[in-house]
Design a protein around this motif. Structure first.
Motif, PDB file in Angstrom:
ATOM      1  N   ASN A 263       0.815  -1.222   0.000  1.00  0.00           N
ATOM      2  CA  ASN A 263       0.000   0.000   0.000  1.00  0.00           C
ATOM      3  C   ASN A 263       0.847   1.271   0.000  1.00  0.00           C
ATOM      4  O   ASN A 263       0.621   2.203   0.777  1.00  0.00           O
ATOM      5  N   HIS A 264       1.808   1.300  -0.909  1.00  0.00           N
ATOM      6  CA  HIS A 264       2.664   2.472  -1.069  1.00  0.00           C
ATOM      7  C   HIS A 264       2.314   3.224  -2.349  1.00  0.00           C
ATOM      8  O   HIS A 264       3.185   3.826  -2.988  1.00  0.00           O
ATOM      9  N   GLY A 265       1.049   3.201  -2.719  1.00  0.00           N
ATOM     10  CA  GLY A 265       0.626   3.804  -3.974  1.00  0.00           C
ATOM     11  C   GLY A 265       1.042   5.250  -4.149  1.00  0.00           C
ATOM     12  O   GLY A 265       1.376   5.680  -5.257  1.00  0.00           O
TER      13      GLY A 265
ATOM     14  N   ASP B  25       3.109  -7.185  -1.079  1.00  0.00           N
ATOM     15  CA  ASP B  25       2.393  -8.036  -0.130  1.00  0.00           C
ATOM     16  C   ASP B  25       0.879  -7.802  -0.197  1.00  0.00           C
ATOM     17  O   ASP B  25       0.254  -7.446   0.788  1.00  0.00           O
ATOM     18  N   TYR B  26       0.328  -8.010  -1.394  1.00  0.00           N
ATOM     19  CA  TYR B  26      -1.114  -7.915  -1.625  1.00  0.00           C
ATOM     20  C   TYR B  26      -1.658  -6.512  -1.345  1.00  0.00           C
ATOM     21  O   TYR B  26      -2.632  -6.325  -0.618  1.00  0.00           O
ATOM     22  N   SER B  27      -1.011  -5.512  -1.951  1.00  0.00           N
ATOM     23  CA  SER B  27      -1.509  -4.138  -1.831  1.00  0.00           C
ATOM     24  C   SER B  27      -2.895  -4.029  -2.435  1.00  0.00           C
ATOM     25  O   SER B  27      -3.220  -4.705  -3.413  1.00  0.00           O
ATOM     26  N   ASN B  28      -3.705  -3.155  -1.860  1.00  0.00           N
ATOM     27  CA  ASN B  28      -5.063  -2.957  -2.379  1.00  0.00           C
ATOM     28  C   ASN B  28      -5.369  -1.486  -2.653  1.00  0.00           C
ATOM     29  O   ASN B  28      -6.525  -1.078  -2.674  1.00  0.00           O
TER      30      ASN B  28
ATOM     31  N   GLY C 290      -3.785   0.259  -5.364  1.00  0.00           N
ATOM     32  CA  GLY C 290      -3.317   0.612  -6.695  1.00  0.00           C
ATOM     33  C   GLY C 290      -1.820   0.436  -6.891  1.00  0.00           C
ATOM     34  O   GLY C 290      -1.303   0.628  -8.004  1.00  0.00           O
ATOM     35  N   THR C 291      -1.110   0.072  -5.827  1.00  0.00           N
ATOM     36  CA  THR C 291       0.338  -0.121  -5.927  1.00  0.00           C
ATOM     37  C   THR C 291       0.698  -1.152  -6.988  1.00  0.00           C
ATOM     38  O   THR C 291       1.604  -0.948  -7.801  1.00  0.00           O
ATOM     39  N   TYR C 292      -0.017  -2.273  -6.995  1.00  0.00           N
ATOM     40  CA  TYR C 292       0.316  -3.358  -7.913  1.00  0.00           C
ATOM     41  C   TYR C 292       0.151  -2.939  -9.372  1.00  0.00           C
ATOM     42  O   TYR C 292       0.960  -3.311 -10.227  1.00  0.00           O
ATOM     43  N   GLN C 293      -0.877  -2.156  -9.674  1.00  0.00           N
ATOM     44  CA  GLN C 293      -1.070  -1.693 -11.050  1.00  0.00           C
ATOM     45  C   GLN C 293       0.091  -0.807 -11.479  1.00  0.00           C
ATOM     46  O   GLN C 293       0.556  -0.872 -12.623  1.00  0.00           O
ATOM     47  N   ILE C 294       0.577   0.023 -10.562  1.00  0.00           N
ATOM     48  CA  ILE C 294       1.741   0.867 -10.861  1.00  0.00           C
ATOM     49  C   ILE C 294       2.952  -0.006 -11.164  1.00  0.00           C
ATOM     50  O   ILE C 294       3.702   0.249 -12.109  1.00  0.00           O
ATOM     51  N   LEU C 295       3.136  -1.058 -10.368  1.00  0.00           N
ATOM     52  CA  LEU C 295       4.253  -1.979 -10.589  1.00  0.00           C
ATOM     53  C   LEU C 295       4.146  -2.640 -11.953  1.00  0.00           C
ATOM     54  O   LEU C 295       5.153  -2.801 -12.664  1.00  0.00           O
TER      55      LEU C 295
ATOM     56  N   GLN D 131       1.795 -11.238  -3.981  1.00  0.00           N
ATOM     57  CA  GLN D 131       1.175 -12.210  -3.091  1.00  0.00           C
ATOM     58  C   GLN D 131      -0.346 -12.244  -3.283  1.00  0.00           C
ATOM     59  O   GLN D 131      -0.972 -11.203  -3.494  1.00  0.00           O
ATOM     60  N   PRO D 132      -0.944 -13.438  -3.198  1.00  0.00           N
ATOM     61  CA  PRO D 132      -2.396 -13.562  -3.348  1.00  0.00           C
ATOM     62  C   PRO D 132      -3.156 -13.178  -2.086  1.00  0.00           C
ATOM     63  O   PRO D 132      -4.379 -13.036  -2.095  1.00  0.00           O
ATOM     64  N   SER D 133      -2.419 -13.033  -0.980  1.00  0.00           N
ATOM     65  CA  SER D 133      -3.002 -12.605   0.290  1.00  0.00           C
ATOM     66  C   SER D 133      -1.881 -12.000   1.132  1.00  0.00           C
ATOM     67  O   SER D 133      -0.695 -12.193   0.843  1.00  0.00           O
ATOM     68  N   ARG D 134      -2.235 -11.297   2.193  1.00  0.00           N
ATOM     69  CA  ARG D 134      -1.247 -10.594   3.014  1.00  0.00           C
ATOM     70  C   ARG D 134      -0.399 -11.604   3.804  1.00  0.00           C
ATOM     71  O   ARG D 134      -0.868 -12.254   4.743  1.00  0.00           O
ATOM     72  N   GLN D 135       0.867 -11.748   3.428  1.00  0.00           N
ATOM     73  CA  GLN D 135       1.753 -12.736   4.043  1.00  0.00           C
ATOM     74  C   GLN D 135       2.374 -12.244   5.354  1.00  0.00           C
ATOM     75  O   GLN D 135       2.694 -13.046   6.229  1.00  0.00           O
TER      76      GLN D 135
END
Length: 261
Positions: free
Chosen positions: A16-18, A44-47, A49-54, A70-74
Motif C-alpha cells: 500500500n505504497h501507492g 504483499d497484496y496491496s489494495n 493501486g500499488t500493484y497496477q503501478i508496478l 502475493q495472493p493474500s497478506r503474508q
C-alpha cells in the motif's frame, strides 16, 4: 542496461505504497552505474493501486523488473523475515543486494556506483550504508537522525545499542550471501533490518559512507513507524521480541558473544 551483466539486485518491499512507489522506483531507475542491476519488488497484496503501478513499470522496463505479487497478506502470518526468506531470497542471483523501502527513495544518481566501488575495493567488508535525510509527515526535510562521519560499525555497536541504530534501511548495500543467510535467530525477529545488520557484522566489517544518498519517510502511511506511533502495547511486544531473539542469537552462536548480550 541489457548489455551489462547484473551484479546487483535492488530489493523493494512494498505494501500500500501507492502514493510513494513511483518516487522510489524512479530514483532506482535513474542510477548511473557501469554494471547491470535488476529491481526485485515484493508486493504483499496491496489494495491501493500499488500493484497496477508496478505492472506499468514492468511493462515499460521488462528487462529491469521482476515482480512478486502475493495472493493474500503474508506479513500477518509469516512476518518480515520468513516472508523475505521464502519469496525473495530464491530470486536473488547477484553478487550484491541493495535495499529501498517502497515508501523511501534515493537522492543521488551515483549511490549504487559509490557503494559498488567501495565493496569491490574492500573485500573484508560485508555491508556498507550511508547517511540519509529524514522526511517528516509535514514535508520538512531534516537530516538530524542519520548524519554521521565516515567510519566503521561493529557487532558491539549493534547489540549494545541504546539510542537507536542510525542506519536507514534504504541505504544498505550488502553481499548477497549475507542477505540470504537466515539462521533461526534471524527468522525470529519481527523486523528485518536489525538482524540483517547483526548477520553482516558476523561475516565481515560494516562501513558507513558520509554521503547523503537516500530519504527516509518518517511515519509514512502504513509504515512500521506509523503503526507503532500511538500503540504502546505494540511497542512493548516488539521490545519483548527483540530480547527473546537476542537471547536465541546468544544460544545459537554457542555464547561466543555472551558478554555483549
Amino acid at each position: 542496461m541489457k548489455t551489462k551483466y547484473n551484479q546487483i539486485t535492488v530489493v523493494v518491499m512494498t505494501y500500500n505504497h501507492g502514493q510513494y512507489i513511483k518516487k522510489a522506483l524512479d530514483s532506482i531507475l535513474e542510477q548511473k552505474i557501469n554494471v547491470g542491476y535488476k529491481i526485485l519488488v515484493h508486493d504483499d497484496y496491496s489494495n491501493d493501486g500499488t500493484y497496477q503501478i508496478l505492472c506499468d513499470y514492468k511493462e515499460k522496463y521488462p528487462d529491469m523488473f521482476e515482480i512478486i505479487r502475493q495472493p493474500s497478506r503474508q506479513f500477518l502470518t509469516k512476518g518480515f523475515n520468513n516472508m523475505i526468506f521464502e519469496y525473495v531470497v530464491p530470486k536473488i542471483h547477484t553478487k550484491y543486494v541493495a535495499y529501498c523501502d517502497g515508501d523511501d527513495y534515493w537522492c543521488d544518481v551515483y549511490k549504487l556506483q559509490k557503494q559498488f566501488d567501495f565493496m569491490e575495493k574492500h573485500h573484508d567488508y560485508s555491508m556498507c550504508f550511508h547517511s540519509a535525510y529524514q522526511l517528516k509527515t509535514n514535508k520538512d526535510m531534516s537530516s538530524k537522525w542519520f548524519i554521521k562521519e565516515e567510519g566503521d560499525l561493529y557487532l558491539s555497536d549493534l547489540i549494545n545499542d541504546k539510542p537507536g541504530i542510525e542506519i536507514a534501511t534504504s541505504s544498505i548495500f550488502v553481499k548477497s550471501c549475507v542477505f540470504k543467510c537466515f539462521p533461526n535467530w534471524r527468522l525470529s525477529f519481527d523486523v528485518e533490518d536489525f538482524p540483517l545488520y547483526i548477520e553482516a557484522a558476523l561475516n565481515g566489517k560494516i562501513h558507513r559512507l558520509s554521503d547523503l544518498m537516500c530519504v527516509y519517510r518518517q511515519f509514512a502511511s502504513g509504515s512500521w513507524s506509523s503503526q507503532n506511533l500511538n500503540d504502546k502495547k505494540r511497542i512493548i511486544l516488539h521490545q519483548q521480541n527483540v530480547i527473546n531473539s537476542i537471547l536465541l542469537f546468544d544460544k545459537e552462536t554457542d555464547y561466543k558473544y555472551h558478554d555483549l548480550v
